[in-house]
Scaffold this motif. Structure first.
Motif, PDB file in Angstrom:
ATOM      1  N   SER A 187      -2.385 -28.215  -1.823  1.00 27.85           N
ATOM      2  CA  SER A 187      -3.445 -28.716  -0.949  1.00 27.85           C
ATOM      3  C   SER A 187      -2.959 -28.711   0.486  1.00 27.85           C
ATOM      4  O   SER A 187      -1.754 -28.812   0.743  1.00 27.85           O
ATOM      5  CB  SER A 187      -3.849 -30.141  -1.349  1.00 27.85           C
ATOM      6  OG  SER A 187      -2.833 -31.055  -0.997  1.00 27.85           O
ATOM      7  N   ALA A 195      -8.750 -33.748  -6.183  1.00 32.42           N
ATOM      8  CA  ALA A 195      -8.900 -32.332  -5.845  1.00 32.42           C
ATOM      9  C   ALA A 195      -9.683 -31.647  -6.958  1.00 32.42           C
ATOM     10  O   ALA A 195      -9.510 -31.969  -8.139  1.00 32.42           O
ATOM     11  CB  ALA A 195      -7.539 -31.666  -5.702  1.00 32.42           C
ATOM     12  N   ARG A 196     -10.533 -30.717  -6.575  1.00 31.95           N
ATOM     13  CA  ARG A 196     -11.268 -29.977  -7.606  1.00 31.95           C
ATOM     14  C   ARG A 196     -10.731 -28.556  -7.693  1.00 31.95           C
ATOM     15  O   ARG A 196     -10.870 -27.770  -6.764  1.00 31.95           O
ATOM     16  CB  ARG A 196     -12.769 -29.979  -7.302  1.00 31.95           C
ATOM     17  CG  ARG A 196     -13.556 -29.373  -8.440  1.00 31.95           C
ATOM     18  CD  ARG A 196     -15.018 -29.732  -8.398  1.00 31.95           C
ATOM     19  NE  ARG A 196     -15.752 -28.790  -9.232  1.00 31.95           N
ATOM     20  CZ  ARG A 196     -17.053 -28.585  -9.174  1.00 31.95           C
ATOM     21  NH1 ARG A 196     -17.781 -29.261  -8.311  1.00 31.95           N
ATOM     22  NH2 ARG A 196     -17.633 -27.722  -9.974  1.00 31.95           N
ATOM     23  N   GLN A 251     -10.638 -31.278  -1.684  1.00 25.53           N
ATOM     24  CA  GLN A 251     -10.232 -32.595  -2.177  1.00 25.53           C
ATOM     25  C   GLN A 251     -10.729 -33.686  -1.252  1.00 25.53           C
ATOM     26  O   GLN A 251     -11.053 -33.443  -0.093  1.00 25.53           O
ATOM     27  CB  GLN A 251      -8.721 -32.680  -2.383  1.00 25.53           C
ATOM     28  CG  GLN A 251      -7.893 -32.879  -1.123  1.00 25.53           C
ATOM     29  CD  GLN A 251      -6.421 -33.117  -1.417  1.00 25.53           C
ATOM     30  OE1 GLN A 251      -5.953 -32.912  -2.523  1.00 25.53           O
ATOM     31  NE2 GLN A 251      -5.696 -33.541  -0.411  1.00 25.53           N
ATOM     32  N   VAL A 272      -7.826 -26.921  -1.415  1.00 22.62           N
ATOM     33  CA  VAL A 272      -6.808 -26.807  -2.462  1.00 22.62           C
ATOM     34  C   VAL A 272      -6.921 -25.442  -3.133  1.00 22.62           C
ATOM     35  O   VAL A 272      -7.967 -24.799  -3.056  1.00 22.62           O
ATOM     36  CB  VAL A 272      -6.952 -27.923  -3.529  1.00 22.62           C
ATOM     37  CG1 VAL A 272      -6.914 -29.297  -2.875  1.00 22.62           C
ATOM     38  CG2 VAL A 272      -8.224 -27.756  -4.354  1.00 22.62           C
ATOM     39  N   MET A 301      -6.008 -39.198  -4.103  1.00 23.24           N
ATOM     40  CA  MET A 301      -6.646 -37.946  -3.738  1.00 23.24           C
ATOM     41  C   MET A 301      -7.276 -37.366  -4.994  1.00 23.24           C
ATOM     42  O   MET A 301      -6.658 -37.401  -6.070  1.00 23.24           O
ATOM     43  CB  MET A 301      -5.623 -36.959  -3.170  1.00 23.24           C
ATOM     44  CG  MET A 301      -5.162 -37.265  -1.770  1.00 23.24           C
ATOM     45  SD  MET A 301      -6.479 -36.965  -0.572  1.00 23.24           S
ATOM     46  CE  MET A 301      -5.531 -37.207   0.946  1.00 23.24           C
TER      47      MET A 301
END
Lengths: 123, 377
Positions: free
Chosen positions: B196, B117-118, B98, B183, B115
Protein backbone atom coordinates in the motif's frame (compact mmCIF):
# COMPACT_ATOMS: atom_id res chain seq x y z
CA UNK A 1 40.69 10.18 40.72
CA UNK A 2 37.27 9.22 39.46
CA UNK A 3 34.69 7.17 41.29
CA UNK A 4 31.19 6.00 40.33
CA UNK A 5 27.73 5.37 41.74
CA UNK A 6 25.62 2.31 41.02
CA UNK A 7 23.22 4.76 39.35
CA UNK A 8 25.78 5.45 36.62
CA UNK A 9 27.10 8.82 37.72
CA UNK A 10 30.81 9.62 37.76
CA UNK A 11 32.38 11.80 40.47
CA UNK A 12 35.82 13.38 40.43
CA UNK A 13 37.27 15.02 43.53
CA UNK A 14 39.51 18.07 43.75
CA UNK A 15 40.10 19.00 47.39
CA UNK A 16 36.57 19.29 48.80
CA UNK A 17 34.91 19.97 45.43
CA UNK A 18 33.32 17.11 43.53
CA UNK A 19 32.43 17.32 39.83
CA UNK A 20 29.58 15.05 38.76
CA UNK A 21 28.40 13.72 35.41
CA UNK A 22 26.77 10.64 33.93
CA UNK A 23 28.81 7.76 32.54
CA UNK A 24 29.37 6.78 28.93
CA UNK A 25 27.21 3.73 29.60
CA UNK A 26 24.39 5.92 30.95
CA UNK A 27 24.31 8.31 28.03
CA UNK A 28 24.43 5.39 25.61
CA UNK A 29 21.56 3.61 27.35
CA UNK A 30 19.47 6.80 27.39
CA UNK A 31 20.14 7.65 23.76
CA UNK A 32 19.98 11.13 22.24
CA UNK A 33 19.36 13.62 25.04
CA UNK A 34 16.99 16.50 24.34
CA UNK A 35 16.52 18.11 27.77
CA UNK A 36 18.54 18.59 30.93
CA UNK A 37 17.34 20.21 34.16
CA UNK A 38 19.98 21.03 36.77
CA UNK A 39 19.69 22.00 40.45
CA UNK A 40 19.98 25.63 41.59
CA UNK A 41 23.48 26.59 42.73
CA UNK A 42 23.54 26.94 46.50
CA UNK A 43 21.08 24.10 47.05
CA UNK A 44 21.93 21.69 49.87
CA UNK A 45 21.47 18.13 48.63
CA UNK A 46 21.47 14.76 50.32
CA UNK A 47 23.04 11.60 48.99
CA UNK A 48 20.64 9.66 46.72
CA UNK A 49 18.27 12.63 46.36
CA UNK A 50 16.98 13.15 42.79
CA UNK A 51 18.32 16.59 41.86
CA UNK A 52 18.61 16.68 38.08
CA UNK A 53 16.57 15.34 35.17
CA UNK A 54 17.68 14.13 31.77
CA UNK A 55 15.30 13.33 28.95
CA UNK A 56 15.91 11.50 25.71
CA UNK A 57 13.47 11.55 22.80
CA UNK A 58 11.55 8.76 24.51
CA UNK A 59 12.09 8.83 28.26
CA UNK A 60 12.88 10.88 31.35
CA UNK A 61 15.37 9.84 34.03
CA UNK A 62 16.50 11.29 37.34
CA UNK A 63 20.08 12.04 38.23
CA UNK A 64 20.84 11.62 41.93
CA UNK A 65 23.17 13.44 44.26
CA UNK A 66 26.08 10.99 44.60
CA UNK A 67 27.01 12.41 48.01
CA UNK A 68 25.71 14.94 50.54
CA UNK A 69 26.83 18.53 49.99
CA UNK A 70 26.05 21.93 48.48
CA UNK A 71 25.74 22.64 44.74
CA UNK A 72 28.29 25.30 43.83
CA UNK A 73 28.24 25.38 40.05
CA UNK A 74 26.21 23.96 37.15
CA UNK A 75 27.12 23.36 33.52
CA UNK A 76 24.84 25.70 31.56
CA UNK A 77 26.32 24.39 28.30
CA UNK A 78 24.43 21.07 28.62
CA UNK A 79 21.16 22.88 29.26
CA UNK A 80 21.68 24.80 26.01
CA UNK A 81 22.92 21.72 24.14
CA UNK A 82 21.87 18.45 25.83
CA UNK A 83 23.57 16.42 23.06
CA UNK A 84 26.89 17.58 24.52
CA UNK A 85 26.32 14.94 27.22
CA UNK A 86 26.16 12.27 24.50
CA UNK A 87 29.24 13.59 22.73
CA UNK A 88 31.50 14.05 25.77
CA UNK A 89 29.92 12.55 28.91
CA UNK A 90 33.17 12.41 30.90
CA UNK A 91 34.41 15.87 29.91
CA UNK A 92 32.52 18.89 28.56
CA UNK A 93 29.23 17.12 29.37
CA UNK A 94 29.67 17.38 33.18
CA UNK A 95 26.51 18.24 35.17
CA UNK A 96 27.37 20.08 38.38
CA UNK A 97 30.01 20.71 41.03
CA UNK A 98 29.35 20.32 44.72
CA UNK A 99 31.15 21.19 47.94
CA UNK A 100 31.47 18.17 50.24
CA UNK A 101 31.37 18.68 54.04
CA UNK A 102 32.80 15.19 54.34
CA UNK A 103 35.25 14.57 51.46
CA UNK A 104 36.14 11.16 52.91
CA UNK A 105 32.67 9.97 51.85
CA UNK A 106 34.06 10.03 48.30
CA UNK A 107 35.93 6.82 49.11
CA UNK A 108 32.63 4.99 49.73
CA UNK A 109 31.83 5.24 46.02
CA UNK A 110 32.72 2.54 43.48
CA UNK A 111 36.20 2.64 41.99
CA UNK A 112 36.78 1.92 38.29
CA UNK A 113 37.10 -1.83 38.88
CA UNK A 114 33.91 -1.87 40.97
CA UNK A 115 31.99 0.06 38.31
CA UNK A 116 33.33 -2.15 35.51
CA UNK A 117 32.13 -5.17 37.48
CA UNK A 118 28.68 -3.58 37.78
CA UNK A 119 28.55 -3.01 34.02
CA UNK A 120 29.65 -6.60 33.41
CA UNK A 121 26.69 -7.77 35.51
CA UNK A 122 24.31 -5.65 33.43
CA UNK A 123 25.68 -6.86 30.10
CA UNK B 1 20.21 7.59 36.84
CA UNK B 2 17.00 5.66 36.74
CA UNK B 3 14.87 3.96 34.13
CA UNK B 4 17.61 3.26 31.66
CA UNK B 5 15.10 1.19 29.71
CA UNK B 6 12.39 3.52 28.36
CA UNK B 7 9.33 2.68 30.42
CA UNK B 8 6.93 2.92 27.48
CA UNK B 9 8.50 -0.19 26.06
CA UNK B 10 8.30 -2.36 29.15
CA UNK B 11 5.99 -5.31 28.91
CA UNK B 12 4.62 -7.45 31.75
CA UNK B 13 4.74 -10.58 29.57
CA UNK B 14 8.42 -10.18 28.77
CA UNK B 15 9.03 -13.85 29.57
CA UNK B 16 7.23 -15.10 26.47
CA UNK B 17 8.21 -12.61 23.83
CA UNK B 18 7.93 -13.44 20.16
CA UNK B 19 10.42 -12.64 17.41
CA UNK B 20 9.54 -11.26 13.99
CA UNK B 21 10.96 -12.80 10.78
CA UNK B 22 13.51 -9.93 10.76
CA UNK B 23 14.94 -10.74 14.21
CA UNK B 24 18.31 -11.94 12.90
CA UNK B 25 18.61 -8.86 10.69
CA UNK B 26 17.88 -6.50 13.61
CA UNK B 27 20.60 -8.14 15.69
CA UNK B 28 23.06 -8.06 12.81
CA UNK B 29 22.39 -4.33 12.40
CA UNK B 30 23.03 -3.78 16.13
CA UNK B 31 19.39 -3.07 17.00
CA UNK B 32 18.71 -2.43 20.69
CA UNK B 33 15.96 -4.98 21.25
CA UNK B 34 13.14 -4.16 23.67
CA UNK B 35 9.83 -5.81 24.52
CA UNK B 36 6.91 -4.21 22.71
CA UNK B 37 3.36 -5.57 22.43
CA UNK B 38 4.59 -9.10 23.07
CA UNK B 39 7.45 -8.94 20.57
CA UNK B 40 11.16 -8.23 20.73
CA UNK B 41 11.72 -5.26 18.45
CA UNK B 42 14.50 -2.69 17.94
CA UNK B 43 13.83 0.62 19.71
CA UNK B 44 16.81 1.99 17.81
CA UNK B 45 19.95 0.98 15.92
CA UNK B 46 23.44 2.34 16.70
CA UNK B 47 22.63 5.47 14.66
CA UNK B 48 20.15 6.55 17.37
CA UNK B 49 16.56 7.80 17.44
CA UNK B 50 17.40 11.34 16.36
CA UNK B 51 19.35 10.29 13.24
CA UNK B 52 16.76 7.64 12.34
CA UNK B 53 13.95 10.17 12.67
CA UNK B 54 15.79 12.68 10.47
CA UNK B 55 16.64 9.95 7.96
CA UNK B 56 12.91 9.30 7.52
CA UNK B 57 12.07 13.00 7.14
CA UNK B 58 14.91 13.67 4.68
CA UNK B 59 15.48 10.41 2.79
CA UNK B 60 13.95 7.01 3.56
CA UNK B 61 13.74 4.69 6.56
CA UNK B 62 12.75 1.03 6.81
CA UNK B 63 10.74 -0.13 9.82
CA UNK B 64 9.81 -3.66 10.87
CA UNK B 65 6.14 -3.55 11.86
CA UNK B 66 5.58 -7.30 11.64
CA UNK B 67 4.08 -7.28 15.13
CA UNK B 68 0.94 -5.70 13.68
CA UNK B 69 -1.99 -7.98 12.90
CA UNK B 70 -2.93 -8.89 9.34
CA UNK B 71 -6.38 -10.39 8.85
CA UNK B 72 -8.13 -11.17 5.55
CA UNK B 73 -11.91 -11.16 5.32
CA UNK B 74 -13.17 -13.32 2.47
CA UNK B 75 -16.39 -13.37 0.51
CA UNK B 76 -18.64 -10.91 -1.28
CA UNK B 77 -20.44 -10.01 1.96
CA UNK B 78 -17.33 -9.04 3.92
CA UNK B 79 -17.61 -5.25 3.46
CA UNK B 80 -21.28 -5.15 4.44
CA UNK B 81 -20.57 -7.28 7.52
CA UNK B 82 -17.59 -5.14 8.50
CA UNK B 83 -19.81 -2.06 8.38
CA UNK B 84 -21.72 -3.43 11.39
CA UNK B 85 -18.51 -2.96 13.44
CA UNK B 86 -17.17 0.40 12.16
CA UNK B 87 -18.55 3.88 11.27
CA UNK B 88 -16.77 4.07 7.90
CA UNK B 89 -17.94 3.45 4.36
CA UNK B 90 -16.52 -0.04 3.76
CA UNK B 91 -18.82 -0.76 0.80
CA UNK B 92 -17.32 2.27 -0.92
CA UNK B 93 -13.73 0.98 -0.84
CA UNK B 94 -12.93 0.25 -4.47
CA UNK B 95 -10.61 -2.62 -5.42
CA UNK B 96 -7.03 -1.38 -5.12
CA UNK B 97 -7.85 1.16 -2.38
CA UNK B 98 -7.67 1.32 1.40
CA UNK B 99 -9.27 3.36 4.16
CA UNK B 100 -8.60 4.08 7.82
CA UNK B 101 -11.37 3.18 10.24
CA UNK B 102 -12.10 2.23 13.86
CA UNK B 103 -13.81 -0.70 15.57
CA UNK B 104 -16.41 0.75 17.96
CA UNK B 105 -18.26 -0.64 20.95
CA UNK B 106 -21.89 0.17 21.78
CA UNK B 107 -20.84 3.21 23.82
CA UNK B 108 -18.92 4.58 20.84
CA UNK B 109 -15.57 3.70 22.44
CA UNK B 110 -12.72 2.80 20.11
CA UNK B 111 -11.79 -0.91 20.32
CA UNK B 112 -8.99 -0.50 17.78
CA UNK B 113 -8.00 1.58 14.78
CA UNK B 114 -7.12 -0.13 11.53
CA UNK B 115 -6.50 0.07 7.80
CA UNK B 116 -8.88 -1.80 5.50
CA UNK B 117 -7.50 -2.53 2.04
CA UNK B 118 -9.47 -4.10 -0.78
CA UNK B 119 -7.51 -6.60 -2.85
CA UNK B 120 -10.07 -7.77 -5.43
CA UNK B 121 -12.91 -9.15 -3.35
CA UNK B 122 -10.72 -9.80 -0.29
CA UNK B 123 -10.47 -7.20 2.49
CA UNK B 124 -7.08 -7.00 4.24
CA UNK B 125 -7.24 -5.54 7.75
CA UNK B 126 -4.06 -4.18 9.37
CA UNK B 127 -4.67 -3.91 13.12
CA UNK B 128 -2.63 -3.02 16.20
CA UNK B 129 -0.36 -5.68 17.70
CA UNK B 130 -1.75 -5.12 21.19
CA UNK B 131 -5.31 -5.63 19.90
CA UNK B 132 -4.98 -8.33 17.27
CA UNK B 133 -6.20 -11.22 19.43
CA UNK B 134 -9.12 -9.16 20.71
CA UNK B 135 -9.93 -8.02 17.17
CA UNK B 136 -9.92 -11.58 15.84
CA UNK B 137 -12.23 -12.58 18.68
CA UNK B 138 -14.47 -9.57 17.95
CA UNK B 139 -14.76 -10.57 14.27
CA UNK B 140 -15.44 -14.22 15.13
CA UNK B 141 -18.15 -13.26 17.61
CA UNK B 142 -19.84 -10.43 15.76
CA UNK B 143 -19.58 -11.51 12.12
CA UNK B 144 -19.07 -15.30 12.34
CA UNK B 145 -20.51 -15.76 8.86
CA UNK B 146 -17.43 -14.07 7.35
CA UNK B 147 -14.30 -16.20 6.92
CA UNK B 148 -11.48 -14.37 8.70
CA UNK B 149 -7.93 -15.54 7.99
CA UNK B 150 -5.11 -14.43 10.26
CA UNK B 151 -1.73 -14.06 8.58
CA UNK B 152 0.60 -14.76 11.48
CA UNK B 153 3.11 -16.15 8.97
CA UNK B 154 3.53 -12.81 7.20
CA UNK B 155 5.84 -9.90 7.98
CA UNK B 156 5.04 -6.21 7.50
CA UNK B 157 7.67 -3.66 6.44
CA UNK B 158 7.21 0.10 6.26
CA UNK B 159 9.39 2.05 3.85
CA UNK B 160 8.84 5.72 4.69
CA UNK B 161 10.27 9.04 3.61
CA UNK B 162 10.42 11.43 0.67
CA UNK B 163 12.94 9.18 -1.17
CA UNK B 164 10.97 5.96 -0.53
CA UNK B 165 9.39 6.17 -3.98
CA UNK B 166 12.78 6.68 -5.65
CA UNK B 167 14.17 3.55 -4.00
CA UNK B 168 11.00 1.60 -4.70
CA UNK B 169 10.99 2.58 -8.38
CA UNK B 170 14.26 0.70 -8.94
CA UNK B 171 12.83 -2.51 -7.49
CA UNK B 172 9.24 -2.21 -8.71
CA UNK B 173 8.22 0.58 -11.09
CA UNK B 174 4.65 -0.69 -10.71
CA UNK B 175 4.67 -0.13 -6.93
CA UNK B 176 6.16 3.33 -7.40
CA UNK B 177 3.16 4.31 -9.54
CA UNK B 178 0.60 3.66 -6.79
CA UNK B 179 -1.20 6.75 -5.52
CA UNK B 180 -1.73 7.59 -1.83
CA UNK B 181 -3.91 4.94 -0.14
CA UNK B 182 -3.81 2.68 -3.20
CA UNK B 183 -2.93 -1.00 -2.77
CA UNK B 184 -1.77 -3.79 -5.06
CA UNK B 185 -0.57 -7.37 -5.14
CA UNK B 186 2.68 -7.47 -7.09
CA UNK B 187 6.27 -8.69 -6.96
CA UNK B 188 9.26 -6.70 -5.72
CA UNK B 189 12.59 -8.18 -6.78
CA UNK B 190 10.76 -11.42 -7.50
CA UNK B 191 9.06 -11.57 -4.07
CA UNK B 192 5.24 -11.56 -4.04
CA UNK B 193 3.86 -8.80 -1.77
CA UNK B 194 0.69 -6.97 -0.80
CA UNK B 195 1.66 -3.32 -0.87
CA UNK B 196 0.00 0.00 0.00
CA UNK B 197 1.07 3.61 -0.50
CA UNK B 198 0.58 4.70 3.10
CA UNK B 199 2.27 4.82 6.47
CA UNK B 200 2.45 6.16 10.00
CA UNK B 201 5.08 8.88 9.76
CA UNK B 202 3.37 11.72 7.85
CA UNK B 203 5.77 11.09 4.97
CA UNK B 204 5.21 9.44 1.61
CA UNK B 205 5.94 5.74 1.64
CA UNK B 206 4.82 2.15 1.46
CA UNK B 207 3.67 -0.61 3.79
CA UNK B 208 4.57 -4.03 2.45
CA UNK B 209 3.09 -7.34 3.58
CA UNK B 210 5.43 -10.18 2.67
CA UNK B 211 5.58 -13.91 3.46
CA UNK B 212 7.74 -14.32 6.58
CA UNK B 213 10.18 -16.57 4.74
CA UNK B 214 10.88 -13.81 2.19
CA UNK B 215 10.92 -10.89 4.63
CA UNK B 216 14.65 -10.75 5.31
CA UNK B 217 15.52 -10.97 1.60
CA UNK B 218 13.13 -8.12 0.84
CA UNK B 219 14.40 -6.01 3.74
CA UNK B 220 17.99 -6.53 2.56
CA UNK B 221 17.02 -5.47 -0.98
CA UNK B 222 15.39 -2.29 0.32
CA UNK B 223 18.28 -1.51 2.70
CA UNK B 224 20.72 -1.92 -0.20
CA UNK B 225 19.16 1.11 -1.89
CA UNK B 226 21.34 4.16 -1.17
CA UNK B 227 18.42 6.26 0.19
CA UNK B 228 17.33 3.69 2.79
CA UNK B 229 18.43 3.05 6.39
CA UNK B 230 16.83 0.94 9.13
CA UNK B 231 14.90 2.77 11.86
CA UNK B 232 13.41 1.53 15.11
CA UNK B 233 10.34 1.99 17.27
CA UNK B 234 11.71 5.13 18.91
CA UNK B 235 11.79 7.04 15.64
CA UNK B 236 8.47 5.54 14.60
CA UNK B 237 6.90 7.03 17.73
CA UNK B 238 8.45 10.50 17.39
CA UNK B 239 7.53 10.58 13.67
CA UNK B 240 3.89 9.67 14.23
CA UNK B 241 3.59 12.13 17.11
CA UNK B 242 4.89 14.97 14.94
CA UNK B 243 2.39 13.84 12.28
CA UNK B 244 -0.41 14.08 14.88
CA UNK B 245 -1.33 10.41 14.41
CA UNK B 246 -2.95 8.49 17.25
CA UNK B 247 -1.28 5.61 19.07
CA UNK B 248 -3.86 3.08 20.21
CA UNK B 249 -3.70 2.60 23.98
CA UNK B 250 -2.31 6.12 24.45
CA UNK B 251 -4.35 8.60 22.42
CA UNK B 252 -7.40 6.47 21.72
CA UNK B 253 -8.95 3.52 23.54
CA UNK B 254 -12.30 2.09 24.69
CA UNK B 255 -12.90 5.22 26.76
CA UNK B 256 -12.56 7.65 23.84
CA UNK B 257 -14.96 8.13 20.92
CA UNK B 258 -13.95 9.17 17.39
CA UNK B 259 -15.58 12.57 18.03
CA UNK B 260 -13.54 13.18 21.19
CA UNK B 261 -10.44 11.95 19.33
CA UNK B 262 -11.06 14.54 16.59
CA UNK B 263 -11.51 11.73 14.06
CA UNK B 264 -14.95 12.86 12.84
CA UNK B 265 -13.85 12.21 9.27
CA UNK B 266 -13.90 8.46 10.02
CA UNK B 267 -17.71 8.67 10.43
CA UNK B 268 -18.94 8.42 6.83
CA UNK B 269 -21.77 10.64 5.58
CA UNK B 270 -23.93 7.68 4.60
CA UNK B 271 -23.42 6.09 8.01
CA UNK B 272 -24.41 9.33 9.79
CA UNK B 273 -27.68 9.19 7.88
CA UNK B 274 -28.34 5.49 8.47
CA UNK B 275 -27.07 5.68 12.09
CA UNK B 276 -26.46 1.93 11.99
CA UNK B 277 -22.95 1.66 13.44
CA UNK B 278 -22.01 0.66 17.02
CA UNK B 279 -22.38 3.58 19.40
CA UNK B 280 -24.36 5.60 16.86
CA UNK B 281 -26.61 7.16 19.52
CA UNK B 282 -23.86 8.67 21.74
CA UNK B 283 -21.71 9.53 18.72
CA UNK B 284 -24.51 11.32 16.83
CA UNK B 285 -25.24 13.22 20.04
CA UNK B 286 -21.59 14.27 20.32
CA UNK B 287 -21.57 15.31 16.65
CA UNK B 288 -24.67 17.44 17.17
CA UNK B 289 -23.87 18.96 20.57
CA UNK B 290 -20.10 18.70 20.78
CA UNK B 291 -18.11 16.35 23.01
CA UNK B 292 -17.14 17.39 26.53
CA UNK B 293 -13.45 16.94 25.70
CA UNK B 294 -11.35 16.94 22.58
CA UNK B 295 -7.97 15.62 21.46
CA UNK B 296 -5.64 18.52 20.69
CA UNK B 297 -2.00 19.24 19.97
CA UNK B 298 -0.02 20.87 22.76
CA UNK B 299 3.23 22.76 22.49
CA UNK B 300 5.10 23.41 25.74
CA UNK B 301 6.66 26.87 25.67
CA UNK B 302 9.86 25.80 27.40
CA UNK B 303 12.23 22.98 26.60
CA UNK B 304 10.95 20.34 29.01
CA UNK B 305 8.93 17.56 27.36
CA UNK B 306 5.60 16.59 28.95
CA UNK B 307 5.07 12.84 28.82
CA UNK B 308 1.87 10.77 28.66
CA UNK B 309 -0.29 11.08 31.81
CA UNK B 310 0.92 14.61 32.55
CA UNK B 311 -1.96 16.56 34.10
CA UNK B 312 -3.15 19.62 32.18
CA UNK B 313 -4.49 22.58 34.20
CA UNK B 314 -6.40 25.70 33.15
CA UNK B 315 -5.07 29.15 34.07
CA UNK B 316 -7.41 29.24 37.10
CA UNK B 317 -5.86 26.00 38.38
CA UNK B 318 -8.84 23.78 37.58
CA UNK B 319 -8.32 20.45 35.85
CA UNK B 320 -8.31 20.77 32.06
CA UNK B 321 -7.27 17.32 30.91
CA UNK B 322 -4.41 14.88 30.44
CA UNK B 323 -1.51 14.42 28.04
CA UNK B 324 -1.80 11.09 26.16
CA UNK B 325 1.44 11.23 24.12
CA UNK B 326 4.35 13.55 24.58
CA UNK B 327 8.02 13.90 23.94
CA UNK B 328 10.50 15.83 21.87
CA UNK B 329 9.91 16.37 18.17
CA UNK B 330 13.27 16.14 16.40
CA UNK B 331 11.94 17.85 13.25
CA UNK B 332 9.71 20.29 15.17
CA UNK B 333 12.80 21.09 17.26
CA UNK B 334 10.67 21.53 20.38
CA UNK B 335 8.79 19.40 22.87
CA UNK B 336 5.39 18.35 21.50
CA UNK B 337 2.40 16.53 22.95
CA UNK B 338 -1.17 15.46 22.35
CA UNK B 339 -3.88 15.14 24.92
CA UNK B 340 -7.51 15.57 25.80
CA UNK B 341 -8.78 18.90 27.15
CA UNK B 342 -12.15 20.32 28.10
CA UNK B 343 -13.88 21.53 24.95
CA UNK B 344 -14.01 25.15 26.14
CA UNK B 345 -10.19 25.02 26.37
CA UNK B 346 -9.59 23.23 23.06
CA UNK B 347 -9.25 26.26 20.77
CA UNK B 348 -5.98 26.86 18.96
CA UNK B 349 -3.76 29.24 20.91
CA UNK B 350 -5.42 28.48 24.27
CA UNK B 351 -2.88 28.85 27.10
CA UNK B 352 -2.72 25.91 29.52
CA UNK B 353 -0.34 24.61 32.18
CA UNK B 354 1.32 21.19 32.07
CA UNK B 355 2.12 19.88 35.54
CA UNK B 356 5.58 18.35 35.15
CA UNK B 357 7.52 17.29 38.26
CA UNK B 358 5.42 19.57 40.43
CA UNK B 359 5.89 22.64 38.26
CA UNK B 360 3.30 24.31 36.04
CA UNK B 361 4.89 24.60 32.59
CA UNK B 362 3.12 26.97 30.18
CA UNK B 363 1.87 25.44 26.92
CA UNK B 364 -0.50 26.30 24.09
CA UNK B 365 -3.09 24.33 22.18
CA UNK B 366 -1.69 23.89 18.67
CA UNK B 367 -3.09 22.70 15.35
CA UNK B 368 -2.13 19.16 14.35
CA UNK B 369 0.04 17.95 12.73
CA UNK B 370 3.18 19.54 14.19
CA UNK B 371 5.03 18.73 10.96
CA UNK B 372 3.02 18.97 7.70
CA UNK B 373 2.06 15.70 6.04
CA UNK B 374 3.81 15.07 2.74
CA UNK B 375 1.82 12.18 1.33
CA UNK B 376 1.98 11.29 -2.37
CA UNK B 377 -0.62 13.15 -4.42
Amino acid sequence: MIRFTKDHEWVSLDGTTATVGITTHAQDALGDLVFVELPEPGREVTEAEGIAVVESVKAASDVYAPLTGRITEINAAIVEDPALVNRDPAGAGWFFKMELPDPAAFNTLLDQAGYDALLAELA
Amino acid sequence: MSELIPSDFEDPDADRLRQTPLDALHRRLGGRMVPFAGYELPVQYPTGVMAEHTQCRERAALFDVSHMGQISLHGADAAAALETLVPGDMLGIKPGRQRYTVFLDEAGGILDDLMVARHGERLLLIVNASRKDADAQHLATRIPQIAAERHEDRALLALQGPAAVTAMARLSPQAAMLGFMQVAELTIAGIPVWISRSGYTGEDGFEISVPGADAEALAEKLLAEPEVMAAGLGARDSLRLEAGLCLYGNDIDELTTPVEANLNWTIAKRRRESKDFPGAVPIMDQLANGPTRLRVGLRPEGRAPARAETVIAAADGTAAGTVTSGGFGPTAGTPIAMGYVRRDLANEGQALDLLVRGKALPARVTALPFVPHRYAR
